[in-house]
Enzyme design. Structure first.
Site, PDB file in Angstrom:
ATOM      1  N   ILE A  85      13.210  -3.658  18.399  1.00 42.67           N
ATOM      2  CA  ILE A  85      12.770  -4.363  17.194  1.00 42.67           C
ATOM      3  C   ILE A  85      12.003  -5.608  17.632  1.00 42.67           C
ATOM      4  O   ILE A  85      12.498  -6.398  18.438  1.00 42.67           O
ATOM      5  CB  ILE A  85      14.007  -4.733  16.346  1.00 42.67           C
ATOM      6  CG1 ILE A  85      14.602  -3.474  15.711  1.00 42.67           C
ATOM      7  CG2 ILE A  85      13.673  -5.779  15.297  1.00 42.67           C
ATOM      8  CD1 ILE A  85      13.712  -2.768  14.714  1.00 42.67           C
ATOM      9  N   THR A 135       3.926  -5.918   6.135  1.00 38.22           N
ATOM     10  CA  THR A 135       4.848  -5.467   7.163  1.00 38.22           C
ATOM     11  C   THR A 135       5.280  -6.592   8.091  1.00 38.22           C
ATOM     12  O   THR A 135       6.318  -6.508   8.729  1.00 38.22           O
ATOM     13  CB  THR A 135       4.152  -4.415   8.040  1.00 38.22           C
ATOM     14  OG1 THR A 135       2.961  -5.032   8.571  1.00 38.22           O
ATOM     15  CG2 THR A 135       3.752  -3.211   7.221  1.00 38.22           C
ATOM     16  N   ASN A 148      10.720  -8.116  15.613  1.00 38.57           N
ATOM     17  CA  ASN A 148      11.129  -9.321  14.894  1.00 38.57           C
ATOM     18  C   ASN A 148      12.256  -8.942  13.939  1.00 38.57           C
ATOM     19  O   ASN A 148      12.028  -8.233  12.954  1.00 38.57           O
ATOM     20  CB  ASN A 148       9.930  -9.881  14.122  1.00 38.57           C
ATOM     21  CG  ASN A 148      10.240 -11.190  13.415  1.00 38.57           C
ATOM     22  OD1 ASN A 148      11.360 -11.416  12.942  1.00 38.57           O
ATOM     23  ND2 ASN A 148       9.256 -12.052  13.340  1.00 38.57           N
ATOM     24  N   GLU A 163       8.275   3.857   7.878  1.00 37.46           N
ATOM     25  CA  GLU A 163       8.582   5.021   7.046  1.00 37.46           C
ATOM     26  C   GLU A 163      10.060   5.432   7.078  1.00 37.46           C
ATOM     27  O   GLU A 163      10.586   5.913   6.091  1.00 37.46           O
ATOM     28  CB  GLU A 163       7.765   6.263   7.474  1.00 37.46           C
ATOM     29  CG  GLU A 163       6.440   6.022   8.118  1.00 37.46           C
ATOM     30  CD  GLU A 163       5.370   5.502   7.179  1.00 37.46           C
ATOM     31  OE1 GLU A 163       4.627   4.611   7.598  1.00 37.46           O
ATOM     32  OE2 GLU A 163       5.289   5.953   6.041  1.00 37.46           O
ATOM     33  N   GLY A 219       0.838  -1.200   0.000  1.00 36.23           N
ATOM     34  CA  GLY A 219       0.000   0.000   0.000  1.00 36.23           C
ATOM     35  C   GLY A 219       0.872   1.249   0.000  1.00 36.23           C
ATOM     36  O   GLY A 219       0.686   2.130  -0.812  1.00 36.23           O
ATOM     37  N   GLN A 247      11.711  -4.802   6.146  1.00 33.92           N
ATOM     38  CA  GLN A 247      10.985  -3.549   6.000  1.00 33.92           C
ATOM     39  C   GLN A 247      11.939  -2.361   5.849  1.00 33.92           C
ATOM     40  O   GLN A 247      11.703  -1.458   5.046  1.00 33.92           O
ATOM     41  CB  GLN A 247      10.067  -3.341   7.206  1.00 33.92           C
ATOM     42  CG  GLN A 247       8.785  -2.642   6.833  1.00 33.92           C
ATOM     43  CD  GLN A 247       7.853  -2.490   8.008  1.00 33.92           C
ATOM     44  OE1 GLN A 247       8.039  -3.118   9.058  1.00 33.92           O
ATOM     45  NE2 GLN A 247       6.847  -1.663   7.841  1.00 33.92           N
ATOM     46  N   THR A 274      11.594  -9.640   9.970  1.00 35.33           N
ATOM     47  CA  THR A 274      10.637  -8.801   9.239  1.00 35.33           C
ATOM     48  C   THR A 274      11.062  -7.338   9.290  1.00 35.33           C
ATOM     49  O   THR A 274      10.840  -6.589   8.346  1.00 35.33           O
ATOM     50  CB  THR A 274       9.217  -8.955   9.817  1.00 35.33           C
ATOM     51  OG1 THR A 274       9.237  -8.659  11.214  1.00 35.33           O
ATOM     52  CG2 THR A 274       8.692 -10.366   9.613  1.00 35.33           C
TER      53      THR A 274
END
Ligand code: FES
Ligand code: FES
Lengths: 702, 178
Positions: A592, A474, A594, A669, A243, A601, A597
């Protein structure tokens, strides 16, 4: 009850993506992939027809030929579409489609063709003749008719203009002044799954599978428009193909899917926006310009920062990115002045794209800082260290834990920054001119109240955890299980998590790096209430549901993440070809949840930043008003061959329980912030050519 | 309407199609085989990649009527949730995906690409064009050969590691074999 910090065990540890096997074998179902086994049979395909001019009126939608085409069932236009009850608070011109004959931008939905097959729907759409009376449009920021105005506020509720201290006096007394105009072109989110929905209206309930970052927001936006109670709109989004902000707010195709379903009660409708239509209908990052003026002492200590941002906005619905807000808080200049101005143009509606505000604003300020470093003959890292603010310059609040300096220092160490020549064009490798650059990054902790979670005990020590959150790639589905496990003090395998459905407790958007923090807090708060209600060994079938009102210490502390990006860039001395050979990010983002992942990201964010730095450019043709680079060939996004051979993301070990009870802040972001600036700065170092306009392309060096 | 016979993931299927139907739409819209994704519908993203008669192919650019009797393998046919194909397992091991939308196409593309390399097909970055020369599947070769499959999530680093793993496991360039 307000959530209390939890002890972390699963949080912080590797955990396989729980939906990995479904995804790699092609069994995860996206918005238009729900079939007969889920009750979707004999569906109709909807195809959207866009306005052929940028402004004017629809005189007639001539569907005669379309309706004569085999398989075409219906053509919905502004005369036949269901009347919307309410089009939002100020009348949402983006969403109020097919309600009147006005055309606000080229590509605006003016008809929906419904047919028994995709081929017939597409053919029917081609045969719909939209007769229009074209008006005079303005689609160019540089046009004389484009008048700048000050919006009442900018995205995320930030003040339009803001200042602190006497900027003019500070500049007048400064030894060094660096000034420049920086720009970002139109950028398009381009998630790989186009915006799409499967919808059904049975006269009572509108059921949708939607490709969205926020199921509850879709329901609560559509329901009043359609004259329904929110309970009458069921939205599910089990899998969403990316997205990056463009699916954060509902856009007109979602309204079209609802109107289409309501035009054929009892039938399922699949609507997928085409890749080309996405450039007109589904939001994008507006073009923007930043004028920066930095005034400093000879040693680089800032005396004043001025940041004036200008961007176009759609006349039909205002959206203005908070491009200059970065300059309110980033560095310790005693005087700062920031403004935003917009021009209302007859163009499609811009919206969120990964780090709206911070991404374009930081490109401008971090390139300007590099120019200041050159002007003062100070190392770019030292320059930033000299301008570290002890408290948040915008609010005066203490920082939660501002670790930009460590990010810069650890990043520099790993990258091998020391010994870098301050002079540009000093390193070559064959025909390549090689340079290095750095930029700082930041992103605020956005925490959304109003998230609900429900926890129910099951047999065998298992717990059902439900929240209407969405995993757009995510890893939310995985990390929320980890958080739930720690909050309930059980193994991750004891958690049955349900997300992505409005039948679950309401959740806010998967956006603004707010999801994990806001949803995770709701889960922790509910787990703690569950234990208070039912104890450590509850009988099966007991449940607790709570909704968050507050958690983070927003008022007491300035809550932000920070990072440092290092790039090595090569420019071919003959062709001007630009390649990024190394790209490192070091981040302070709280704990953090994980590492696997999270790394993905952050690397994805760095690459999207690289893509913006070198490739992405939406070109609007002012004569017609639309973006003409409306496909993935003319609007290139980073492909595999564009990836730097040395690409790396790291983070500082830390925990921030002022922001969330599990100590993590968002990470979606920040990795796009600063990346384009680091690359542009490295390109300067390689060549001596300062590029202030994205993307950085070969022509700049020839 | 013409009837088309296909073998899809090992199963003989018959499907009524329109002469305009793409292979991708025949699979997704008519057979409800949704492993191949539609990211652009005109050959620019790779998300619709399937193995068509053993070779990787963009199913959105193939007209279904032209493939009577064809053997189509999608990501769902390569492996199952319990027994993933080695390429799928490598994607899991290296987190070569995020949203998963490009993933079934990437997986098929890797399988097809390894076979092409094993057969000595050169790419844009192959320096030795001698047909007898073995392809050295360097990182640059892999990146180049996989560049028809876009991943907007930017999972390329994991995809590269996944390909390296499969290639190493298979040994000496015969990575396509199961
Ligand atoms: S859908 Fe076939 S290449 Fe994009
Ligand atoms: S995993 Fe999302 S596009 Fe590749």
């Amino acid at each position: 009850m307000i959530a209390r910090p939890i002890e972390t065990r699963a949080v912080g540890a590797h955990h396989d993506r729980v939906d990995g096997p479904l995804k790699v074998t092609g069994h995860a179902r996206y918005a238009v992939e729900h079939g007969p086994d889920e009750g979707v049979s004999e569906h109709l395909t909807a195809w959207l027809v866009g306005a052929p001019v940028a402004k004017g009126r629809v005189l007639r939608v001539d569907a005669t030929q379309a309706l004569a085409t085999a398989g075409v069932v219906s053509v919905v236009d502004h005369e036949s579409a269901r009347r919307l009850d309410d089009t939002g608070e100020q009348g949402d011109g983006e969403l109020a489609i097919l309600q009147d004959d006005r055309i606000h931008y080229r590509g605006q939905i003016v008809a929906i063709v419904l047919a028994e097959s995709a081929e017939a729907a597409r053919e029917g759409a081609r045969l719909v003749h939209v007769q229009v009376e074209a008006g005079d449009h303005v689609a160019d920021l540089d046009s004389e008719e484009a008048e700048l105005y000050a919006p009442e506020e900018v995205n995320a509720g930030h003040e339009t203009d803001w200042s602190d201290g006497d900027v003019d006096a500070a500049r007048a007394g400064a030894t060094v002044v660096v000034e420049g105009d920086y720009s970002i072109p139109y950028e398009h989110n381009n998630p790989l799954e186009p915006h799409a929905a499967t919808a059904h209206w049975d006269g009572e309930v509108l059921t949708m599978w939607d490709s969205t970052q926020a199921v509850h927001a879709v329901a609560s936006t559509l329901a009043p428009m359609l004259g329904l109670e929110v309970e009458q709109v069921r939205v599910r989004a089990p899998y969403v193909g990316g997205g990056f902000g463009s699916k954060g707010l509902p856009h007109s195709p979602e309204v079209a899917a609802a109107l289409a379903a309501m035009a054929v009660p009892g039938r399922w409708v699949r609507l997928a926006v085409t890749r080309q239509q996405m450039f007109a209908m589904t939001g994008y990052r507006s073009q923007s310009r930043s004028r920066i003026r930095l005034a400093a002492e000879p040693d680089g200590r800032l005396l004043a920062i001025e940041h004036d941002a200008v961007a176009p906005s759609a006349a039909v619905k205002e959206f203005v990115e908070q491009t200059a807000t970065i300059s309110r808080m980033m560095y310790a200049a005693p005087a700062r002045r920031t403004t935003h101005r917009a021009a209302a143009l007859d163009i499609n509606v811009s919206s969120w794209m990964r780090a709206p505000g911070e991404m374009p604003g930081t490109f401008a300020t971090e390139v300007a800082m590099d120019e200041l470093a050159v002007a003062c003959d100070v190392d770019p890292i030292d320059l930033r260290l000299r301008n570290e603010p002890a408290t948040d310059p915008e609010t005066g609040n203490p920082w939660n834990d501002r670790r930009l300096v460590e990010c810069l220092e650890q990043g520099a160490e790993r990258f091998g920054w020391s010994g870098r020549s301050p002079e540009p064009r000093t390193t070559t490798d064959g025909d390549w001119l090689v340079g290095t650059g750095v930029a700082a990054a930041t992103y605020p902790t956005l925490w959304m109240p109003g998230n609900g979670a429900r926890i129910e005990s099951r047999t065998g020590g298992r717990y059902a955890v439900g929240i209407g959150a969405v995993d757009i790639g995510t890893g939310a589905r995985t990390v929320l299980q980890q958080i739930a496990a720690d909050a309930l003090d059980v193994p991750v395998s004891a958690i049955d998590l349900a997300i992505g459905d409005t039948s679950l407790p309401a959740a806010t958007v998967a956006g603004g790096s707010s999801g994990t923090g806001s949803w995770g807090t709701a889960i922790v708060q509910t787990a703690q209430q569950f234990r208070a209600d039912h104890g450590p060994e509850p009988a099966p079938g007991l449940h607790t549901q709570t909704t968050t009102e507050s958690y983070p210490d927003m008022a007491g502390h300035a809550l932000h993440s920070f990072g440092a990006v290092f790039a090595e860039v090569r420019v071919d001395r003959w062709t001007g070809e630009v390649r990024v050979s190394r790209l490192h990010g070091t981040y302070s983002v709280g704990r953090i949840v994980n590492p696997m992942t999270a790394r993905s990201q952050l690397l994805g964010g760095l690459l999207m930043g690289l893509s913006a730095a070198l490739h992405e450019e939406g070109v609007r043709d002012p004569r017609f008003g639309h973006v003409v680079t409306q496909d993935l060939a003319t609007y290139h996004v980073a492909a595999h061959a564009d990836v730097p051979p040395d690409l790396d993301a790291r983070w500082l070990e830390e925990s921030d329980t002022l922001s969330t009870p599990f100590g993590g802040r968002g990470i979606g972001e920040i990795a796009i912030v600063g990346t384009a600036a680091a690359i542009a700065n490295a390109a300067w170092h390689a060549t001596g050519v300062r590029v202030r306009d994205l993307p950085v392309t070969a022509d700049a060096f020839l | 309407m013409p009837t088309l016979r296909l073998t899809v993931d090992g199963v003989a299927r018959k499907v009524e199609i329109d002469s305009r139907t793409s292979l991708l739409d025949a699979l997704r819209e008519r057979l409800e085989v949704t492993a191949p994704k539609k990211g652009c519908d005109h050959g620019q993203c790779g998300s619709c990649t399937v193995l068509l008669d053993g070779r990787r192919s963009l199913s959105c650019l193939a007209l279904a009527v032209a493939h009577e009797g064809a053997d189509v393998v999608t990501a769902s046919g390569l492996g199952s949730m319990d027994e993933p194909h080695p390429v799928q397992q490598a994607f899991l091991d290296h987190d070569g995906y995020q949203c998963g939308y490009c993933t079934p196409g990437q997986v098929c593309s890797v399988v097809g690409m390894l076979e092409e390399a094993a057969q000595g097909h050169p790419s844009h970055v192959t320096s030795d064009l001698d047909p007898e020369a073995l392809i050295d599947l360097s990182n640059d070769e892999i990146r180049e050969r996989m560049s028809g499959n876009l991943c907007r999530c930017g999972a390329y680093a994991g995809i590269l590691d996944a390909v390296r793993q499969v290639h190493a496991e298979a040994g000496n360039g015969t990575g396509g074999a199961r």
